[in-house]
Every structure is written in structure tokens, then in C-alpha cells.
Design an enzyme around this catalytic site. Structure first.
Site, PDB file in Angstrom:
ATOM      1  N   LYS A  73      42.848  41.743  37.912  1.00 10.30           N
ATOM      2  CA  LYS A  73      42.732  40.324  38.264  1.00 10.30           C
ATOM      3  C   LYS A  73      42.973  39.492  37.010  1.00 10.30           C
ATOM      4  O   LYS A  73      42.415  39.786  35.944  1.00 10.30           O
ATOM      5  CB  LYS A  73      41.328  40.035  38.813  1.00 10.30           C
ATOM      6  CG  LYS A  73      41.032  40.739  40.129  1.00 10.30           C
ATOM      7  CD  LYS A  73      41.721  40.047  41.293  1.00 10.30           C
ATOM      8  CE  LYS A  73      41.354  40.715  42.617  1.00 10.30           C
ATOM      9  NZ  LYS A  73      42.010  40.064  43.753  1.00 10.30           N
ATOM     10  N   LYS A 123      46.955  42.144  54.590  1.00  8.93           N
ATOM     11  CA  LYS A 123      45.510  42.259  54.813  1.00  8.93           C
ATOM     12  C   LYS A 123      45.246  41.947  56.275  1.00  8.93           C
ATOM     13  O   LYS A 123      45.605  40.868  56.759  1.00  8.93           O
ATOM     14  CB  LYS A 123      44.744  41.275  53.936  1.00  8.93           C
ATOM     15  CG  LYS A 123      44.712  41.675  52.472  1.00  8.93           C
ATOM     16  CD  LYS A 123      43.940  40.677  51.640  1.00  8.93           C
ATOM     17  CE  LYS A 123      43.857  41.146  50.202  1.00  8.93           C
ATOM     18  NZ  LYS A 123      43.518  40.048  49.276  1.00  8.93           N
TER      19      LYS A 123
HETATM   20 MG    MG Z   1      45.496  39.502  46.075  1.00  7.05          MG
END
Ligand code: MG
Length: 357
Positions: free
Chosen positions: A154, A253
Site C-alpha cells: 500500500k 472484487k
Molecule cells: Mg486496491
């Protein structure tokens, strides 16, 4: 199929180690889990909405409200819930529960039913924003040693080029994705282009959800593939992104796109256009992991997916059986009807409601 009952549960699981993303630090994770019943059969779907409206506008409370008040009654009445605007994560939870239920009644593994196969899938790991380079390198080392086929780091402004460079130098062979969670703007193209020297597998979602043209501008000047996540909530979004050449990879997702059916449509569209896919996760508990794994067996999911065992994240993930590696870095769907797993008492249920016809 006649749906007799929908049960909503708000469950909380303890993380084995705290996790920090662009927005906040977590020590526990609370989720809405949906159970759909028909006769003596039950199917399960986990809602991917988080406690906070940062990744997108939905939260566990909005999802609960939409499920209880609108989606479950519509499903029980046999009516189409497309009449409800947005709220993909709430819809996705119920859709996954119904898909699992139908697969169980048909005696078919969910993966096979949606066009995948009973096949092993390479798992990928995500490392949060760490507080030091030492901690970051340690986390990547642990993930790599465990056999994960790709590591996602991240990033956010102030924690980007240098940490990624350190990881690249320490682990030259590990496939890496840098995921910005939409943290950058149109003024950052030059800065982000510096990532191009670091041999990344992808730069994920550099810009805001609607900044498709900016993403296309960056993709045109980078060799590194751009992967879209937050920007793609439907097959229509995917088509727009592909037309604009805004990416070369799409992270799918199931919650973000409102369920398995839309996820499969996006997968098929990407496959037609030579765009690769993987399944992304949002800290799913055990049941959500089994659903994600079913999706990850589709043929165009050629990159490692976020489908690793839950013990990396949770003390107990509330599923029986729990997802484990079948060999280091690999997971396999259960050769059983549906997702093959049920909800256990390993997580604490804070709230429960049964909605009947
Ligand atoms: Mg992502």
C-alpha cells in the site's frame, strides 16, 4: 427457487496483527454475514462493506439497512432488486448467499457453477502501510517466504517511491504491486512515473474512481501496467476503462461489483480484450474467502489472487473449514456443493435478525 428466510448477522473478528491502510488502523474487523435459506439448505455470503465510508460510500450499517429493509424482502418476494440504486456491497452479500444456496441445492461446487473449476489458485499477499522501512521489509520477507506469488504494497503520498525501491532492491524477484487506493491527483503524473524503473507488476488505482482519462494518460507514459480497482463497479465501467486504455489489469472484487454475476461479466469482457484479472479482497472472513476463491478459479484470473489463508489476518475467521494452503502459496476450492463451508461460532455475533416472507 423459493427463498424462505434471510438471516443477517453482524459479526466481529479479532485481527492477529493490526493492519493500517491509507485511512486508518484496525485491530478488529466487523462484517455483515448473510444466510439465505430454502427448505433445509442454507447459503452464505459475506458483505465486503467496511465500518467506514472511505474505500467507498457503503458501511456495515448502510449495508444492514439496505439488506433488511429492501434487498431481503425483494428476494423473499421473488422480485428483482435492481430497482435499488447502488449499494453494490449490500447486493453482493445477498447475491453470493443465493449463489451459494443454489449451488448447494444443485449439488455443485460454486466455482464450477460460475464457470471456474476445481483447480489450485496461487495466492497473493497484501502488506499495509508500515511505520518503518525495517517493518515493511520484514512483512514482505514473511509473505514471500510463506510462498505467496505476489505482494501488494500500500502506498500514499509521502510513502511511495522510496519504500517501493527498498523492497525492490531487497527482493528483486518478488512480483510487486503498489496500490495507491486513489490517493493521487492529476498533478502527480511525473511523480508516479518514477515507479516505472522499479519493475512492478502493476500500479493499482493511482487516481480517484472517476479519473479514467488521467489513468489513461499515465498508462500511455508508463511501461508498468496500471490496474484498476475502485474505478470498476460494473461491466459498463470496465468497457469505458478499456475504451479509454486506462489500464491493462482489472482487480475484480465481488462486493464492489455487486456480486458474482457481474464479476463474471467483467472477467469475460477483460478476457475478450486481453486484459488480465485477479480477485481482490477486503479482509474477508472465512466465508468470504471461500467465495473469492471460487471466483479466482475462472480462466482469465491469470495473476495471483487475494485468496490466502485467513490465519495471516484473523485469530479465528468464523468458517468451518477454514481456508488453508494446500501447498505453500496455493489454495484450492473444496470439492463440495456451494462454497463447502459454514459459519461457526468462532466470531462474536453482535446483532442478528431473521427476515421471513
Ligand atoms: Mg486496491
Amino acid at each position: 427457487m423459493r427463498i424462505d428466510r434471510v438471516i443477517l448477522r453482524m459479526v466481529t473478528a479479532k485481527l492477529s496483527t493490526p493492519f493500517e491502510n491509507r485511512w486508518q488502523r484496525f485491530e478488529t474487523w466487523t462484517k455483515v454475514v448473510v444466510q439465505a435459506d430454502s427448505g433445509s439448505a442454507s447459503g452464505f455470503g459475506e458483505c465486503t462493506a467496511m465500518e467506514t465510508p472511505y474505500y467507498n460510500y457503503e458501511t456495515i450499517e448502510t449495508a444492514w439497512h439496505i439488506l433488511e429493509r429492501y434487498l431481503a424482502p425483494l428476494a423473499l418476494a421473488g422480485e428483482d432488486w435492481a430497482v435499488v440504486n447502488g449499494h453494490e456491497e449490500a447486493k453482493g452479500a445477498l447475491e453470493c448467499a443465493l449463489a451459494d444456496l443454489r449451488a448447494r441445492v444443485a449439488g455443485q461446487p460454486l466455482c464450477v457453477r460460475i464457470g471456474g473449476a476445481l483447480r489450485p489458485v496461487r495466492a497473493a499477499a497484501t502488506v499495509g502501510i508500515e511505520h518503518s522501512a525495517h517493518a515493511l521489509l520484514g512483512a514482505v520477507r514473511t509473505a514471500s517466504a510463506a510462498g505467496y506469488g505476489r505482494v501488494r504494497i500500500k502506498i500514499r503520498p509521502g510513502w511511495d517511491i522510496e519504500p517501493v525501491r527498498l523492497v525492490r532492491e531487497a527482493f528483486p524477484a518478488v512480483p510487486l504491486i503498489a496500490d495507491a487506493n486513489a490517493a493521487y491527483g492529476a498533478a502527480d503524473l511525473d511523480h508516479l512515473s518514477k515507479l516505472d524503473d522499479l519493475g512492478l507488476l502493476a500500479l493499482e488505482q493511482p487516481f480517484g474512481q472517476f479519473m479514467i482519462e488521467t489513468s489513461a494518460a499515465l498508462q500511455a507514459r508508463m511501461t508498468t501496467a496500471i490496474c484498476l480497482d475502485e474505478s470498476v463497479k460494473s461491466a459498463a465501467d470496465t468497457a469505458r476503462a478499456l475504451r479509454a486504455r486506462a489500464c491493462r489489469i482489472v482487480n475484480i472484487k465481488v462486493g464492489r461489483v455487486g456480486g458474482l454475476a457481474e464479476a463474471v461479466r467483467i472477467h469475460d469482457l477483460c478476457a475478450e480484450h486481453g486484459i488480465t484479472n485477479f480477485v481482490g479482497a477486503k479482509y474477508e472472513l472465512g466465508l468470504g474467502r471461500w467465495t473469492n476463491l471460487a471466483l479466482a478459479t475462472l480462466p482469465n484470473m491469470t495473476l495471483p489472487s487475494d485468496v490466502g489463508p485467513s490465519h495471516r489476518y484473523y485469530v479465528d475467521d468464523g468458517a468451518d473449514p477454514t481456508l488453508e494452503f494446500t501447498r505453500p502459496g496455493w489454495v484450492s476450492p473444496l470439492p463440495a456443493p456451494g462454497i463447502g463451508a459454514v459459519l461457526t461460532s468462532g466470531v462474536s455475533t453482535d446483532r442478528e435478525i431473521a427476515i421471513t416472507r
